[in-house]
Scaffold this motif. Structure first.
Motif, PDB file in Angstrom:
ATOM      1  N   PRO A   1      79.677  -5.115  -2.857  1.00 18.43           N
ATOM      2  CA  PRO A   1      79.714  -4.407  -0.925  1.00 18.43           C
ATOM      3  C   PRO A   1      81.026  -5.110  -0.366  1.00 18.43           C
ATOM      4  CG  PRO A   1      77.507  -5.248  -2.039  1.00 18.43           C
ATOM      5  CD  PRO A   1      78.418  -4.699  -3.126  1.00 18.43           C
ATOM      6  N   GLY A   2      81.143  -6.396  -0.815  1.00 20.75           N
ATOM      7  CA  GLY A   2      82.307  -6.803  -0.336  1.00 20.75           C
ATOM      8  C   GLY A   2      83.733  -6.348  -0.624  1.00 20.75           C
ATOM      9  N   LEU A   3      83.929  -5.721  -0.985  1.00 20.10           N
ATOM     10  CA  LEU A   3      85.820  -5.290  -1.866  1.00 20.10           C
ATOM     11  C   LEU A   3      85.529  -3.764  -1.129  1.00 20.10           C
ATOM     12  CD1 LEU A   3      88.051  -4.715  -2.822  1.00 20.10           C
ATOM     13  CD2 LEU A   3      87.027  -3.760  -5.064  1.00 20.10           C
ATOM     14  N   LYS A   4      83.941  -2.593  -0.996  1.00 18.22           N
ATOM     15  CA  LYS A   4      83.874  -1.195  -0.486  1.00 18.22           C
ATOM     16  C   LYS A   4      84.178  -1.713   1.068  1.00 18.22           C
ATOM     17  CE  LYS A   4      81.257   0.245  -3.934  1.00 18.22           C
ATOM     18  NZ  LYS A   4      82.558   0.680  -4.384  1.00 18.22           N
ATOM     19  N   ILE A   5      83.709  -2.804   1.931  1.00 17.38           N
ATOM     20  CA  ILE A   5      83.993  -2.925   3.298  1.00 17.38           C
ATOM     21  C   ILE A   5      85.123  -3.358   3.452  1.00 17.38           C
ATOM     22  CG2 ILE A   5      82.922  -5.238   3.445  1.00 17.38           C
ATOM     23  CD1 ILE A   5      81.587  -4.053   5.988  1.00 17.38           C
ATOM     24  N   PHE A   6      85.821  -3.964   2.295  1.00 16.92           N
ATOM     25  CA  PHE A   6      87.430  -4.878   3.190  1.00 16.92           C
ATOM     26  C   PHE A   6      88.456  -3.171   2.564  1.00 16.92           C
ATOM     27  CE2 PHE A   6      91.102  -5.530   1.041  1.00 16.92           C
ATOM     28  CZ  PHE A   6      91.702  -7.158   2.050  1.00 16.92           C
ATOM     29  N   ILE A   7      88.005  -2.294   1.682  1.00 13.31           N
ATOM     30  CA  ILE A   7      88.844  -1.236   1.681  1.00 13.31           C
ATOM     31  C   ILE A   7      88.652  -0.454   2.837  1.00 13.31           C
ATOM     32  CG2 ILE A   7      88.941   1.218   0.422  1.00 13.31           C
ATOM     33  CD1 ILE A   7      88.089  -0.808  -2.446  1.00 13.31           C
ATOM     34  N   GLU A   8      87.233  -0.147   2.916  1.00 13.57           N
ATOM     35  CA  GLU A   8      87.680   0.058   4.481  1.00 13.57           C
ATOM     36  C   GLU A   8      87.656  -0.215   6.236  1.00 13.57           C
ATOM     37  OE1 GLU A   8      83.981   2.270   7.604  1.00 13.57           O
ATOM     38  OE2 GLU A   8      83.312   1.345   5.957  1.00 13.57           O
ATOM     39  N   LYS A   9      88.512  -1.260   5.789  1.00 11.61           N
ATOM     40  CA  LYS A   9      88.887  -2.018   6.706  1.00 11.61           C
ATOM     41  C   LYS A   9      90.371  -1.693   7.018  1.00 11.61           C
ATOM     42  CE  LYS A   9      88.476  -5.951   9.705  1.00 11.61           C
ATOM     43  NZ  LYS A   9      89.127  -7.864   9.867  1.00 11.61           N
ATOM     44  N   TYR A  10      90.846  -2.216   5.779  1.00 10.08           N
ATOM     45  CA  TYR A  10      91.926  -2.592   5.999  1.00 10.08           C
ATOM     46  C   TYR A  10      92.896  -0.972   4.479  1.00 10.08           C
ATOM     47  CZ  TYR A  10      91.552  -7.448   7.346  1.00 10.08           C
ATOM     48  OH  TYR A  10      90.972  -8.256   7.973  1.00 10.08           O
ATOM     49  N   ASP A  11      92.076  -0.485   4.491  1.00  8.54           N
ATOM     50  CA  ASP A  11      92.843   0.893   4.351  1.00  8.54           C
ATOM     51  C   ASP A  11      93.500   0.214   2.782  1.00  8.54           C
ATOM     52  OD1 ASP A  11      93.146   3.742   3.498  1.00  8.54           O
ATOM     53  OD2 ASP A  11      95.492   2.899   5.168  1.00  8.54           O
ATOM     54  N   LEU A  12      92.886  -0.139   2.033  1.00  8.94           N
ATOM     55  CA  LEU A  12      93.239  -0.386   0.373  1.00  8.94           C
ATOM     56  C   LEU A  12      92.626   0.192  -0.031  1.00  8.94           C
ATOM     57  CD1 LEU A  12      94.517  -2.416  -1.663  1.00  8.94           C
ATOM     58  CD2 LEU A  12      92.303  -3.279  -2.491  1.00  8.94           C
ATOM     59  N   THR A  13      94.192   1.021  -1.188  1.00 10.72           N
ATOM     60  CA  THR A  13      93.689   2.181  -2.090  1.00 10.72           C
ATOM     61  C   THR A  13      94.640   1.796  -3.505  1.00 10.72           C
ATOM     62  OG1 THR A  13      95.975   2.983  -1.874  1.00 10.72           O
ATOM     63  CG2 THR A  13      93.962   4.111   0.104  1.00 10.72           C
ATOM     64  N   ALA A  14      94.813   2.301  -4.439  1.00 11.79           N
ATOM     65  CA  ALA A  14      94.987   2.195  -5.841  1.00 11.79           C
ATOM     66  C   ALA A  14      96.314   2.139  -5.316  1.00 11.79           C
ATOM     67  CB  ALA A  14      94.482   3.133  -7.436  1.00 11.79           C
ATOM     68  N   PRO A  15      97.062   3.317  -5.129  1.00 15.30           N
ATOM     69  CA  PRO A  15      98.746   3.743  -5.196  1.00 15.30           C
ATOM     70  C   PRO A  15      99.226   2.025  -4.170  1.00 15.30           C
ATOM     71  CG  PRO A  15      97.787   5.454  -4.453  1.00 15.30           C
ATOM     72  CD  PRO A  15      96.950   4.420  -4.410  1.00 15.30           C
ATOM     73  N   LYS A  16      98.673   1.600  -2.996  1.00 17.51           N
ATOM     74  CA  LYS A  16      98.888   1.183  -2.206  1.00 17.51           C
ATOM     75  C   LYS A  16      98.616  -0.507  -3.242  1.00 17.51           C
ATOM     76  CE  LYS A  16      98.039   3.209   2.682  1.00 17.51           C
ATOM     77  NZ  LYS A  16      97.272   2.689   3.492  1.00 17.51           N
ATOM     78  N   LEU A  17      97.578  -0.778  -3.916  1.00 23.11           N
ATOM     79  CA  LEU A  17      98.041  -2.232  -4.745  1.00 23.11           C
ATOM     80  C   LEU A  17      98.655  -1.941  -5.446  1.00 23.11           C
ATOM     81  CD1 LEU A  17      95.989  -4.723  -4.911  1.00 23.11           C
ATOM     82  CD2 LEU A  17      94.444  -3.838  -6.236  1.00 23.11           C
ATOM     83  N   ALA A  18      98.888  -0.994  -6.501  1.00 21.39           N
ATOM     84  CA  ALA A  18     100.203  -0.903  -7.451  1.00 21.39           C
ATOM     85  C   ALA A  18     101.644  -1.193  -6.952  1.00 21.39           C
ATOM     86  CB  ALA A  18      99.868   0.280  -8.407  1.00 21.39           C
ATOM     87  N   ALA A  19     101.952  -0.548  -5.668  1.00 19.40           N
ATOM     88  CA  ALA A  19     103.129  -0.944  -5.177  1.00 19.40           C
ATOM     89  C   ALA A  19     103.437  -2.535  -4.852  1.00 19.40           C
ATOM     90  CB  ALA A  19     103.301  -0.450  -4.016  1.00 19.40           C
TER      91      ALA A  19
END
Length: 330
Positions: free
Chosen positions: A84-102
């Protein structure tokens, strides 16, 4: 703020109202937020420190190779398995797999060092738990939402949320040690306790919209900074030293700005004066809080007042901090 970021803030980060509204999902979740915080443990021994997302990231990272589909692996084994912590972090900071891979391609050594960083974090858990217990001595009614360690886009973020504290660990992971992370955790935990004490998200967010002022924001941050320093014995030392040497001069400049809505270079930005450290506004706020606390006759009542501040002009007056600059011998 509810959150620290070790790099220069972006325009979006400086617009704290926007980020907080996204962060908490709008003003319609007061009941959910209250329930979340009220159901959090009040016994520091029951506080959860969650490593799951870091473990998942390490598993995913170890699967990466030149022939692997990096984005698919990060999505399947890190993003989709998020707490649940990561899910809300993803929403707030627009974390996506492509952005993380970059970012992984840009800073491979830091991401490769996350395993060693995790082991170090586990080794300091007893210290963090000791600080949780110590916080209880100053805030008897403290609540302890979970602390989530996460992997993000190398921005050095620490935030509070309706799920608990969100702490990213990948920035400079190659150095293993993160000096001051304990203070960051107590700082963010204090913000969540402020929100719990105020009891309303609308009232908590008011200082970022219709009741916005530099003074209010600095006192809000100063409360968290005060308790973090009280508990850990460490604070923004460079800013504290600078304030100690130039307190009268700094206050004279600050009081000219404090009723305005522009935070200028007091917090979250590089100061226009080269010799001034960043975030002096944090320590000014902490000094106001400290002055109130040290002159209180009932410390338990003082703590309740400090955590639940909504009238910042009144609190400044009651602290007596401003009055000391009017004394002829100061």
């Amino acid at each position: 703020m509810i959150g620290h970021n070790n790099e220069k803030p972006t325009i979006m980060q400086l617009n704290k109202l926007t980020t907080l509204l996204v962060f908490f999902g709008g003003l319609g979740i007061n009941n959910q937020l209250g329930a979340q915080l009220s159901s959090s443990p009040t016994d520091p021994a029951e506080a959860r420190i969650v490593y799951d997302d870091v473990v998942n990231f390490i598993d995913a990272f170890n699967m990466l190779s030149y022939s692997a589909d990096t984005i698919d692996i990060l999505q399947k084994y890190y993003i989709d398995k998020g707490t649940p912590g990561l899910k809300i972090f993803i929403e707030k900071y627009d974390l996506t797999a492509p952005k993380l891979a970059a970012k992984i391609r840009q800073y491979p050594d830091d991401y490769a060092a996350v395993g060693a960083k995790l082991e170090w974090l586990r080794s300091i858990e007893p210290t963090i738990r000791l600080y949780f217990h110590k916080l209880k001595t100053f805030i008897p009614n403290a609540v302890y939402p979970p602390t989530y360690y996460l992997i993000g886009r190398r921005r050095g973020i620490g935030s509070g949320s309706i799920e608990g504290q969100l702490i990213t660990i990948e920035k400079q992971a190659v150095d293993t040690f993160d000096i001051g992370i304990e203070g960051h955790i107590i700082h963010e935990l204090t913000h969540l306790n402020q929100l719990h004490a105020i009891g309303s998200l609308d009232k908590y967010l008011a200082i970022y919209n219709d009741e916005k002022s530099l003074l209010a924001i600095c006192i809000r941050e100063g409360v968290a900074e005060f308790f973090a320093e009280l508990v850990t014995g460490e604070g923004k030392q460079e800013a504290l030293n600078y304030l100690a040497k130039h307190e009268m001069e700094i206050w004279r400049r600050f009081e000219m700005d404090m009723w305005g809505t522009d935070t200028k270079d007091w917090i979250w930005q590089e100061p226009k004066f080269p010799e001034q450290p960043q975030d002096v506004g944090y320590v000014i706020g902490a000094k106001i809080v400290e002055y109130y606390y040290k002159h209180a006759t009932d410390l338990e009542e003082a703590v309740n007042t400090i955590l639940s501040i909504t009238d910042y002009r009144d609190f400044l007056e009651k602290s007596g901090y401003e009055e000391k600059f009017k004394k002829s011998d100061y």
